[in-house]
Enzyme design. Structure first.
Site, PDB file in Angstrom:
ATOM      1  N   ASP A   1       9.243  -0.272  57.281  1.00 34.37           N
ATOM      2  CA  ASP A   1       8.817   0.717  58.283  1.00 34.37           C
ATOM      3  C   ASP A   1       7.690   1.554  57.694  1.00 34.37           C
ATOM      4  O   ASP A   1       7.692   1.853  56.505  1.00 34.37           O
ATOM      5  CB  ASP A   1      10.017   1.618  58.660  1.00 34.37           C
ATOM      6  N   ASN A   2       6.747   1.966  58.546  1.00 34.67           N
ATOM      7  CA  ASN A   2       5.683   2.857  58.069  1.00 34.67           C
ATOM      8  C   ASN A   2       5.946   4.316  58.461  1.00 34.67           C
ATOM      9  O   ASN A   2       5.102   5.175  58.249  1.00 34.67           O
ATOM     10  CB  ASN A   2       4.310   2.409  58.598  1.00 34.67           C
ATOM     11  N   THR A  46       6.915   6.467  63.900  1.00 37.66           N
ATOM     12  CA  THR A  46       7.817   7.184  64.817  1.00 37.66           C
ATOM     13  C   THR A  46       9.251   7.199  64.287  1.00 37.66           C
ATOM     14  O   THR A  46      10.102   7.870  64.857  1.00 37.66           O
ATOM     15  CB  THR A  46       7.827   6.554  66.230  1.00 37.66           C
ATOM     16  N   GLY A  47       9.493   6.468  63.224  1.00 34.16           N
ATOM     17  CA  GLY A  47      10.833   6.463  62.627  1.00 34.16           C
ATOM     18  C   GLY A  47      11.011   7.641  61.684  1.00 34.16           C
ATOM     19  O   GLY A  47      10.055   8.343  61.356  1.00 34.16           O
ATOM     20  N   VAL A  52       3.246  -3.143  59.322  1.00 38.44           N
ATOM     21  CA  VAL A  52       3.281  -4.570  59.674  1.00 38.44           C
ATOM     22  C   VAL A  52       1.920  -5.101  60.119  1.00 38.44           C
ATOM     23  O   VAL A  52       1.743  -6.323  60.235  1.00 38.44           O
ATOM     24  CB  VAL A  52       4.344  -4.873  60.763  1.00 38.44           C
ATOM     25  N   THR A  83      -0.313  -3.235  66.157  1.00 38.90           N
ATOM     26  CA  THR A  83       1.059  -3.326  65.649  1.00 38.90           C
ATOM     27  C   THR A  83       1.799  -4.470  66.326  1.00 38.90           C
ATOM     28  O   THR A  83       2.468  -5.277  65.667  1.00 38.90           O
ATOM     29  CB  THR A  83       1.811  -1.993  65.874  1.00 38.90           C
ATOM     30  N   TYR A 125       0.643  -1.275  75.180  1.00 35.40           N
ATOM     31  CA  TYR A 125       2.030  -1.639  74.882  1.00 35.40           C
ATOM     32  C   TYR A 125       2.419  -2.900  75.652  1.00 35.40           C
ATOM     33  O   TYR A 125       2.879  -3.879  75.068  1.00 35.40           O
ATOM     34  CB  TYR A 125       2.932  -0.470  75.243  1.00 35.40           C
ATOM     35  N   LYS A 147       2.873  -6.467  73.850  1.00 41.55           N
ATOM     36  CA  LYS A 147       4.178  -7.149  73.808  1.00 41.55           C
ATOM     37  C   LYS A 147       4.103  -8.523  74.481  1.00 41.55           C
ATOM     38  O   LYS A 147       4.779  -9.460  74.062  1.00 41.55           O
ATOM     39  CB  LYS A 147       5.236  -6.283  74.495  1.00 41.55           C
TER      40      LYS A 147
HETATM   41  P1  NAD Z   1      11.360   3.847  67.596  1.00 40.37           P
HETATM   42  O1  NAD Z   1      10.024   4.443  67.843  1.00 40.37           O
HETATM   43  O2  NAD Z   1      12.498   4.759  67.297  1.00 40.37           O
HETATM   44  O3  NAD Z   1      11.307   2.759  66.451  1.00 40.37           O
HETATM   45  C1  NAD Z   1      10.152   2.015  66.150  1.00 40.37           C
HETATM   46  C2  NAD Z   1      10.035   1.930  64.640  1.00 40.37           C
HETATM   47  O4  NAD Z   1       8.894   1.118  64.307  1.00 40.37           O
HETATM   48  C3  NAD Z   1       9.796   3.297  64.010  1.00 40.37           C
HETATM   49  O5  NAD Z   1      10.668   3.468  62.913  1.00 40.37           O
HETATM   50  C4  NAD Z   1       8.335   3.252  63.559  1.00 40.37           C
HETATM   51  O6  NAD Z   1       8.055   4.083  62.450  1.00 40.37           O
HETATM   52  C5  NAD Z   1       8.163   1.772  63.261  1.00 40.37           C
HETATM   53  N1  NAD Z   1       6.768   1.321  63.330  1.00 40.37           N
HETATM   54  C6  NAD Z   1       5.870   1.558  64.319  1.00 40.37           C
HETATM   55  N2  NAD Z   1       4.701   0.982  64.017  1.00 40.37           N
HETATM   56  C7  NAD Z   1       4.852   0.346  62.818  1.00 40.37           C
HETATM   57  C8  NAD Z   1       4.001  -0.409  61.978  1.00 40.37           C
HETATM   58  N3  NAD Z   1       2.721  -0.666  62.333  1.00 40.37           N
HETATM   59  N4  NAD Z   1       4.494  -0.885  60.816  1.00 40.37           N
HETATM   60  C9  NAD Z   1       5.777  -0.620  60.449  1.00 40.37           C
HETATM   61  N5  NAD Z   1       6.624   0.099  61.193  1.00 40.37           N
HETATM   62  C10 NAD Z   1       6.171   0.573  62.374  1.00 40.37           C
HETATM   63  O7  NAD Z   1      11.696   2.965  68.898  1.00 40.37           O
HETATM   64  P2  NAD Z   1      12.997   2.140  69.287  1.00 40.37           P
HETATM   65  O8  NAD Z   1      13.468   2.655  70.586  1.00 40.37           O
HETATM   66  O9  NAD Z   1      13.935   2.061  68.155  1.00 40.37           O
HETATM   67  O10 NAD Z   1      12.368   0.702  69.564  1.00 40.37           O
HETATM   68  C11 NAD Z   1      12.477  -0.348  68.627  1.00 40.37           C
HETATM   69  C12 NAD Z   1      11.830  -1.602  69.216  1.00 40.37           C
HETATM   70  O11 NAD Z   1      12.492  -1.975  70.419  1.00 40.37           O
HETATM   71  C13 NAD Z   1      10.351  -1.438  69.545  1.00 40.37           C
HETATM   72  O12 NAD Z   1       9.671  -2.621  69.191  1.00 40.37           O
HETATM   73  C14 NAD Z   1      10.341  -1.277  71.041  1.00 40.37           C
HETATM   74  O13 NAD Z   1       9.151  -1.741  71.620  1.00 40.37           O
HETATM   75  C15 NAD Z   1      11.542  -2.118  71.461  1.00 40.37           C
HETATM   76  N6  NAD Z   1      12.098  -1.646  72.726  1.00 40.37           N
HETATM   77  C16 NAD Z   1      12.845  -0.490  72.768  1.00 40.37           C
HETATM   78  C17 NAD Z   1      13.320  -0.042  73.996  1.00 40.37           C
HETATM   79  C18 NAD Z   1      14.154   1.197  74.099  1.00 40.37           C
HETATM   80  O14 NAD Z   1      14.464   1.621  75.219  1.00 40.37           O
HETATM   81  N7  NAD Z   1      14.585   1.820  73.028  1.00 40.37           N
HETATM   82  C19 NAD Z   1      13.036  -0.752  75.174  1.00 40.37           C
HETATM   83  C20 NAD Z   1      12.251  -1.892  75.070  1.00 40.37           C
HETATM   84  C21 NAD Z   1      11.802  -2.352  73.852  1.00 40.37           C
END
Ligand code: NAD
Ligand code: UDP
Length: 346
Positions: free
Chosen positions: A55-56, A59-60, A81, A116, A169, A173
């Protein structure tokens, strides 16, 4: 603490430290410090797998994985990534979750979001090919854009604007799904694609900007509840535990699953209904205010989950009314730990 700055260093350390590594699966989770990714790491750590969280921290949050950092079978690697991986150790399973998911967040730097999704998918697929690992892509209901059919089956091609604020986005995707298709067809990579519908629960970032985190934190603070548009647009909300059950069932299935699979809860609510439920549950004094609807905001969302039922014997168990209770408790604790006064009744 198990924090490394390079993936190779992380894997070399694991090889040295773990004499039993050959008996264990190594599971790489990108986006592993995020809402969903950190809970996926929890589950695989509990199963005894070697877990590498990449993870970078865009948003985490480190606090999501703080409890895992001292576990011998967990390692955090801060890595973007968008940049390629250079690893010479075995990896068995890859979950590609790295990508900001909240519209507010992914629109901050749309070109980066697109990179990304696309470069990230490319790099992870190359790694999966090299390692002969199985790889699961966290795709999204955004594949369907502003859908003209409801509920949305996987066979629906969607109604997506390629030229708007959500396109980075949605199209990122979609392009990632294309790469997954082509790496499977051309290189025989074992791929899985989960089309995830709106998921909520503990570990969401309170400042994430998505509707559940906004409404709950606004209600707990006694602030206005911000409804975008007239609030008649719908979403289907899946509790995080159900979603993770679905993702792991999709990854574990012995069937040769070539198509994307919807993972979500078919219960459909207007944003006005969601606001009413949150206000009732929190016994908040907040009032609803109406703000402009963001451009291209989808009018409806509801998964057709027949495929997941048939292939995985999976369906969600937790209704919105039940999943909101632990979610509200979590947000209340988060706000209190940040010194925010939480309205009585929560
Ligand atoms: P989130 O933002 O909490 O988690 C995303 C994570 O990816 C974060 O920890 C962020 O730091 C990391 N990240 C972002 N860009 C990066 C990069 N370039 N390199 C390394 N790390 C990177 O979101 P989430 O809700 O946990 O979503 C996780 C995944 O599930 C995402 O791919 C999202 O598109 C997908 N998703 C989630 C939902 C939802 O409702 N939660 C719905 C559809 C799809
Ligand atoms: N929304 C809202 N108020 C908010 C945040 C979001 O009314 O404070 C609406 C948003 O316009 C959309 C729905 O809630 O119609 C879901 O938004 P979210 O950002 O959670 O995810 P999306 O499904 O749009 O990606």
């Amino acid at each position: 603490m198990n924090i490394d700055t390079s993936l190779s260093a992380a894997l070399a350390a694991r090889r040295t430290n773990s004499k039993t590594s050959d008996l264990r699966r190594t599971v790489l989770v990108t986006g592993g410090a995020g809402f969903l990714g950190s809970q996926l790491c929890d589950r695989h750590v509990a199963l005894g797998d070697e877990v590498i969280c990449v993870d970078n921290l865009e948003t985490g949050r480190l606090q999501n994985i703080a409890h895992l950092l001292d576990r011998p079978n967990f390692r955090f690697v801060r890595h973007d990534v968008v940049d390629a991986f250079d690893v010479d150790e075995p990896i068995h399973l890859i979950y590609n979750l790295a990508c900001p998911a909240s519209p507010e967040k992914y629109q901050i730097d749309p070109i980066r979001t697109f990179k990304t999704s696309v470069y990230g998918a490319m790099n992870l697929l190359e790694l999966a090919r090299q390692k002969e690992a199985q790889i699961l892509q966290a795709s999204t209901s955004e594949i369907y854009g502003d859908p003209l059919v409801s509920p949305q089956p996987e066979s629906y091609w969607g109604n997506v604007n390629s030229f708007g604020p959500r396109s980075c986005y949605d199209e990122g995707k979609r392009a990632a799904e294309t790469l997954f298709h082509d790496f499977r067809e051309r290189h025989g990579v074992r791929t899985r694609i989960a089309r995830i519908f709106n998921t909520y629960g503990p570990r969401m970032d309170p400042r994430d900007g998505r509707v559940v985190s906004n409404f709950v934190t606004q209600a707990l603070r006694g602030d206005d509840i911000t409804i975008y548009g007239d609030g008649q647009q719908t979403r289907s909300f899946c509790y995080v535990d159900d979603l993770l059950d679905g993702l792991m069932a999709l990854m574990a299935s012995p069937a040769d699953i070539r198509t994307p699979v919807n993972i979500g809860n078919p219960g459909e609510f207007t944003m006005r209904e969601l606001a009413d439920i949150v206000l009732r549950k929190t016994r908040s004094v907040s009032r609803m205010v109406f703000k402009p609807l963001p451009k291209d905001d989808p009018r409806q969302r509801r998964p057709d989950i027949r495929l997941a039922r048939e292939l995985l014997d999976w369906s969600p168990k937790i209704a919105l009314n039940d999943g909101l209770d632990p979610t509200i408790a979590y947000f209340a604790a988060e706000l209190r730990s940040n010194g925010v006064r939480v309205a009585a009744g929560a």
